[in-house]
Every structure is written in C-alpha cells, then in structure tokens.
Design an enzyme around this catalytic site. Structure first.
Site, PDB file in Angstrom:
ATOM      1  N   GLU A  30       0.833  -1.197   0.000  1.00  0.00           N
ATOM      2  CA  GLU A  30       0.000   0.000   0.000  1.00  0.00           C
ATOM      3  C   GLU A  30       0.874   1.255   0.000  1.00  0.00           C
ATOM      4  OE1 GLU A  30      -4.358   0.928   1.793  1.00  0.00           O
ATOM      5  OE2 GLU A  30      -3.211  -0.615   2.809  1.00  0.00           O
ATOM      6  N   GLU A 300      -3.307  -0.881  12.758  1.00  0.00           N
ATOM      7  CA  GLU A 300      -4.438  -0.552  11.894  1.00  0.00           C
ATOM      8  C   GLU A 300      -5.756  -1.048  12.484  1.00  0.00           C
ATOM      9  OE1 GLU A 300      -5.649  -1.233   7.188  1.00  0.00           O
ATOM     10  OE2 GLU A 300      -4.324  -2.668   8.188  1.00  0.00           O
TER      11      GLU A 300
END
Length: 460
Positions: A30, A300
């Site tokens: 990402e 996260e």
C-alpha cells in the site's frame, strides 16, 4: 509506563509515515496517501511536529488531483483511478486539514490558497445530497474498522448516510468560518445558512427526542456531539446515551471516523472518569492492548493480534497505521490541558486547563509553537495539585483551575495577586481563571482528585 509507550508509538507511527505524503503505512503493498487517515490524525500530528510545510504542500497535491466536479480521490497522489473518490470522512481532508493548519499555525494563507478546493468539495456534496440534504446512495468507507468489523465487514456499524450527512454539515461549517476569516462575507452567510439547514435535516432524520441517534452506535453519538450537529437542548441527552453505551459495553466500539472524537465527547460533557477508564483499559479493544502485546507503533486494527495470539486478516493487517493514534490529541488538550484558542490561533493565546484523573500522579506535555515552547506540567500530591506553566514570548495564556477558590491558589509560594507577570485573576463559579503573559509560573492549590494508582505517570 504503558501510556508513555503509547505516546512513543504515536510518534513513531508518524515518523514512519510522514514522508513527502502522509502514507497510511510504510510497508506491505500500500504505502498510499489515504485522505481519511490523514484527516483523522492531523490535529495530533500538528502537536507532535512542525507539519505546516508538509500539510501545505500535500493540500496542493489534493487540489491537483481533485476532479472537476469537486470530488476528492481516496488517496493523494491518486493512483487508484477515477472511480476511487468522494468518500465521506476521507475526501473531507480537503476542508478539515486546512482548518487544522490554520488553528495550529495561525496562517490564513492556507485557507486562501485552498479555498477553491474546499468550496468545490462542499459543492460536490451538495450536488450528491437530495433536496432533503441527506446524502445517500454513494460509496463510503464508513466508520472503517470499528470494533467487531471483521464480523460486520470493514465498513463498520454506523450507517454511511448518517456519516455522509454529518461530514457534509461539518465541512460546510468549516467553509463558512474560513470564508468569514478571509473577508468573504456573502460566501460566509451562504454557507452558514446551508450548514444550519443540513444540521436541521440531520436531526430530523437521525436524532430522536430521547437522545438516540441513528442505529445507536458510539460513533453516531460522538459525531452528533463533536461535529456540532445538535441544538443545545439535545446535547446532554445524546451524551448520556453515549456514556451509557460505553459503560454497558465496558469499552469503545469506534472506528477511523469516531475514534478521534470519542474521548473529547466524554470529557466535554462531564464524563471525564469514563474517558480515563477507556485510556487505561489494557484489554481488547483498547489503545493499551497493542502496547501490552509489544507494539512499538499504532496498529491498523484494534485486534491486529487477537487475544488468542492469532493474527487478523493477513491480507490487510498493518502494525504501523497511525489513525488510532489520534487519541494523542485528547492526551495533549485534556489530560495535559494545552488548548488552542480559535480566536487567536497559532498559540498567540493559549488555554491551559488540565483535567487530572485516571489515577495519574504526574503529566508533562510541551509543544514548540511558532512563538516558542508551551508547557503544561502537573503533579498530584495528597490533597494538593502543583501546576507548572510555560508561556512563550509574545503570547498570552489563560489558565483554568477547576474546583478551587482564588484564595486557595498560590503562585511560586505566594498568594495570587496582580503583578509578577499575572495580568488578571477572577473567580468563575467553582473555577479560577488566570490571565498570564510570557514566563514560567508554578501554581499550587488544594484538590480532591485522587491518585488511585500511586506512581502512575505520563511523561512526554
């Protein structure tokens, strides 16, 4: 020690991701400039580091990739394509971040330079909302990765139309305030009227007389309170609903959009003890659960490593994602008490109003503002609180001491009196307000706050 490690993790998450653009994570496939993560964390980021140039540059990137219809891509630079744009709470980075930069640094230029981008994003939302001003039907990430998201999908339990309408009102209100600051009086009046109409529509659609909001998620309550969507008459009822849910569950349930505002909503409406209980909780889900699992940055997911030791979804499970580190904003502004004054931004005037609790005996926070160092440091002893305040040159500060009478306060061992840098002292109900010029001051006063866990400290 756990809180100090949490603060370390917040800082290292920022260091690992603020590299030319605010990436969501520095690893896996990402490493993208996700707008939602950045807006959620932006206020905390500005306490931790001088991010004026960093965010000013990135907001120019936002405008460069913004579409002609005003929609803002999910990630900046936009590498995901034309269909990846316009998500509430993510694209609102176009308004929220410039406003937070203005508050932290007192520079109107970013509002002027981003005004076109900000107004085009609000125009896009207005076009997507119906005549009833309720924004429905489009794709949104929702309250991303809220507690239990793996069972409900990553989009969370709070309805996306509620979230979209809430942020529509919030961004419109930010735009109205920005227009007023820039001298755009007609624009300001137009957007103030629109914001009021959206709030009324939100309340009519989602808020009941008993204080319930939408589907009664913590995030629904929190955003209704903290995004200023409610009339005064409804706020206490909604806040009571929120705290009842927190107490009943015993933990938070918020995701990326609700978490930055949760603690503020609790402490603002008289539930400071409940906020401290969430901060001190070290079982899943909580901020300290990852710390006890050995985290050195912010995760996260609340359960990146599950209580049984297994890992969450291995396809999307980052251990360096800073969004939930937005609790730092509450630690600095409430726990330590360093608060920006929107009427004199950039720390030209500072409010120092620490809220001791949670069993802590000592907290120290400092911030290097454009005027110099701002410090709030308190130490709790049996029956007495000592507060040291540092106010930089060419700034002023208003210190608020809670639940004390002015004749019980001493500064540097002497009873409060005019002079010695103290510009004004007044009793405001059960609180004392002290207006200060630059300098270092040491206040002592009696307190009934208990240090429930002797030796627990939070140092920065």
């Amino acid at each position: 020690a756990l809180i100090n490690q949490l603060q370390h993790n917040i800082i290292w998450g920022q260091k690992g991701n603020f590299l030319d653009v605010p990436t969501d994570c520095p690893q896996r496939d990402e490493r993208l400039g996700w707008t939602g993560d950045a807006q959620a964390f932006s206020s905390t980021a500005m306490f931790n580091m001088d991010t004026a140039g960093f965010f000013t540059k990135w907001m120019k990137d936002v405008e460069a990739d913004q579409y002609a219809n005003g929609s803002v891509p999910h990630v900046i630079p936009n590498v995901l394509g034309s269909n990846s744009a316009g998500a509430t709470g993510w694209a609102d980075a176009a308004t929220i971040i410039p406003w937070n930069v203005y508050l932290a640094y007192g520079d109107e230029r970013i509002l002027a330079e981003q005004y076109s981008s900000m107004s085009r994003w609000v125009a896009f939302m207005r076009a997507r909302a119906g005549d009833d001003l309720i924004w429905t039907g489009d794709f949104h990430f929702g309250d991303w990765l809220d507690f239990g998201s793996s069972a409900r999908g990553n989009f969370g339990a709070t309805p996306t139309d509620l979230l979209a309408t809430a942020f529509f009102a919030h961004s419109t209100e930010i735009l109205a305030k920005s227009a007023r600051i820039l001298g755009k009086r007609q624009d300001s009046e137009t957007y103030e009227k629109l914001a009021a109409e959206i709030k009324a529509a939100f309340c009519a659609k989602y808020v009941k007389d008993d204080g319930s909001v939408g589907t009664n998620t913590q995030t629904g309550y929190v955003l209704a309170l903290e995004l200023n969507l409610l009339p005064t008459s409804q706020r206490e009822r909604v806040a009571r609903r929120l705290v009842e849910d927190v107490r009943q569950k015993g933990h938070l349930t918020t995701g990326f959009l609700g978490t930055p505002h949760l603690m503020h909503a609790l402490s603002r409406y008289g539930y400071l003890d409940d906020a401290y209980k969430l901060l001190n909780r070290d079982e899943f889900p909580s901020w300290l659960y990852p710390v006890k699992k050995g985290a050195t940055t912010i995760w996260e997911r609340w359960d990146g490593i599950k209580p049984d030791g297994s890992f969450q979804d291995k396809g999307m499970n980052s251990f360096n994602h800073y969004a939930y580190g937005a609790v730092g904003d509450w630690m600095y502004r409430v726990m330590a008490g360093i608060e920006i004054d929107p009427a004199a931004p950039g720390y030209r005037h500072i409010t120092i109003a620490p809220r001791p609790g949670g069993g802590f005996t000592q907290v120290r926070a400092s911030h290097m503002s454009l005027y110099g160092r701002v410090t709030s440091s308190w130490r709790l002893r049996t029956g007495e609180l000592e507060l040291t305040v540092e106010v930089p040159a060419n700034s002023r500060a208003t210190v608020r001491l809670a639940d004390v009478q002015v004749d019980g306060v001493k500064e540097s061992g002497k009873a409060l009196a005019n002079g010695n840098g103290i510009m004004r002292t007044k009793q405001d109900g059960s609180n004392v307000e002290i207006l200060l010029g630059s300098g270092i001051y040491r206040f002592t006063y009696p307190t009934s706050v208990a240090a429930a866990s002797p030796g627990r400290t939070a140092l920065r």
